[in-house]
Design a protein around this motif. Structure first.
Motif, short mmCIF file in Angstrom:
data_model
loop_
_atom_site.label_atom_id
_atom_site.label_comp_id
_atom_site.label_asym_id
_atom_site.label_seq_id
_atom_site.Cartn_x
_atom_site.Cartn_y
_atom_site.Cartn_z
N VAL A 26 20.83 36.32 38.10
CA VAL A 26 22.43 35.19 37.94
C VAL A 26 23.39 35.71 38.68
O VAL A 26 23.52 36.52 39.11
N VAL A 27 24.27 34.62 38.08
CA VAL A 27 26.34 35.82 38.66
C VAL A 27 26.24 36.39 37.80
O VAL A 27 26.56 35.99 35.96
N VAL A 28 26.69 37.78 37.98
CA VAL A 28 26.98 38.27 37.36
C VAL A 28 29.14 38.19 36.59
O VAL A 28 29.53 38.46 35.68
N SER A 29 29.33 38.63 37.76
CA SER A 29 30.70 37.92 37.96
C SER A 29 31.37 37.00 39.68
O SER A 29 29.75 37.72 40.25
N ASP A 30 32.07 36.29 39.09
CA ASP A 30 32.76 35.70 40.86
C ASP A 30 33.71 35.67 40.26
O ASP A 30 35.29 35.03 39.60
N ASN A 31 34.52 36.64 41.43
CA ASN A 31 36.01 36.35 40.44
C ASN A 31 37.21 37.01 41.59
O ASN A 31 36.81 37.46 42.87
N ILE A 32 38.32 36.57 41.37
CA ILE A 32 39.42 36.73 42.93
C ILE A 32 39.99 38.56 42.86
O ILE A 32 40.47 38.60 41.21
N LEU A 33 39.73 39.28 43.23
CA LEU A 33 40.14 41.01 43.65
C LEU A 33 41.70 40.60 42.93
O LEU A 33 42.25 40.55 44.11
N ASP A 34 42.42 41.78 42.37
CA ASP A 34 43.21 41.96 42.06
C ASP A 34 43.20 43.91 42.40
O ASP A 34 44.75 43.80 41.77
N SER A 35 42.39 44.31 42.98
CA SER A 35 42.75 46.28 42.24
C SER A 35 42.59 45.74 44.28
O SER A 35 42.37 46.81 44.79
N VAL A 36 43.99 45.87 43.81
CA VAL A 36 45.02 46.31 45.34
C VAL A 36 45.53 47.42 45.35
O VAL A 36 46.18 47.29 44.58
N LYS A 37 46.09 47.98 46.64
CA LYS A 37 46.59 49.63 46.47
C LYS A 37 47.35 49.45 47.80
O LYS A 37 46.84 49.39 48.58
N GLU A 38 48.72 49.10 47.62
CA GLU A 38 49.37 49.16 48.89
C GLU A 38 49.91 50.74 48.35
O GLU A 38 50.23 51.11 47.73
N PHE A 39 50.53 51.02 49.85
CA PHE A 39 50.72 52.22 49.39
C PHE A 39 52.23 53.01 50.20
O PHE A 39 52.84 53.93 50.28
N GLY A 40 52.88 51.66 50.29
CA GLY A 40 54.17 51.70 49.82
C GLY A 40 55.33 52.94 51.56
O GLY A 40 54.84 52.99 52.13
N ALA A 41 55.98 53.36 50.72
CA ALA A 41 56.55 54.54 51.30
C ALA A 41 55.92 55.59 52.23
O ALA A 41 56.00 56.05 53.15
N ILE A 42 54.47 55.80 51.79
CA ILE A 42 53.74 57.29 51.95
C ILE A 42 53.01 56.48 53.06
O ILE A 42 52.47 57.39 54.03
#
Length: 140
Positions: A20-36
């Motif tokens: 079965v499909v357990v989940s189907d989603n657009i990932l929003d777990s994004v980390k931008e590293f900005g100034a570092i």
């Protein structure tokens, strides 16, 4: 920084008999590293919200985006601080070649989805990877 959104479909079993499909989603777990580390972002695929370093015996799957680097900006960046920010300070390698040189204790896989990446290795070796090229890094 224009970050691409990715869809993740996860499957599993019901009573070890039916897929079965357990989940189907657009990932929003994004980390931008900005100034570092300007121009770099990670989308954590598995586990969502994960890290660069898998647990012992575990796996980690992330998509890394690298925008073109500005050599003048690179000279002002602290690689040790950037790796410490993601819990991987012990992977950082001090070198004059690039402030973000590092070594892992894992097997890492890379596929260039778009553009090109210059893979910097020890002793001035460089390999250019282009769209569609794949890389297997074995504890390097």
């Amino acid at each position: 920084m224009d970050i691409k959104k990715f869809r993740r479909v996860v499957t599993g079993n019901v009573n070890n008999t039916k897929a079965v499909v357990v989940s189907d989603n657009i990932l929003d777990s994004v980390k931008e590293f900005g100034a570092i580390r300007p121009g770099v972002a990670h989308t954590y695929v598995w586990p969502e919200g994960g890290s660069m370093k898998p647990s012992k015996g575990g796996t980690s799957f992330l998509i890394a985006q690298f925008d073109p680097e500005d050599p003048a900006v690179l000279k002002s960046l602290d690689g040790r601080r950037a790796f410490a920010a993601v819990g991987a300070e012990d992977n950082w390698v001090k070198t004059d070649r690039h402030p973000f040189m590092h070594k892992t204790h894992t097997v890492d896989y890379g596929i260039v989805l778009q553009g090109e990446v210059h893979l910097l290795l020890d002793e001035d070796a460089t390999v250019t990877l282009r769209t569609g090229d794949m890389l297997v890094q074995q504890s390097t």
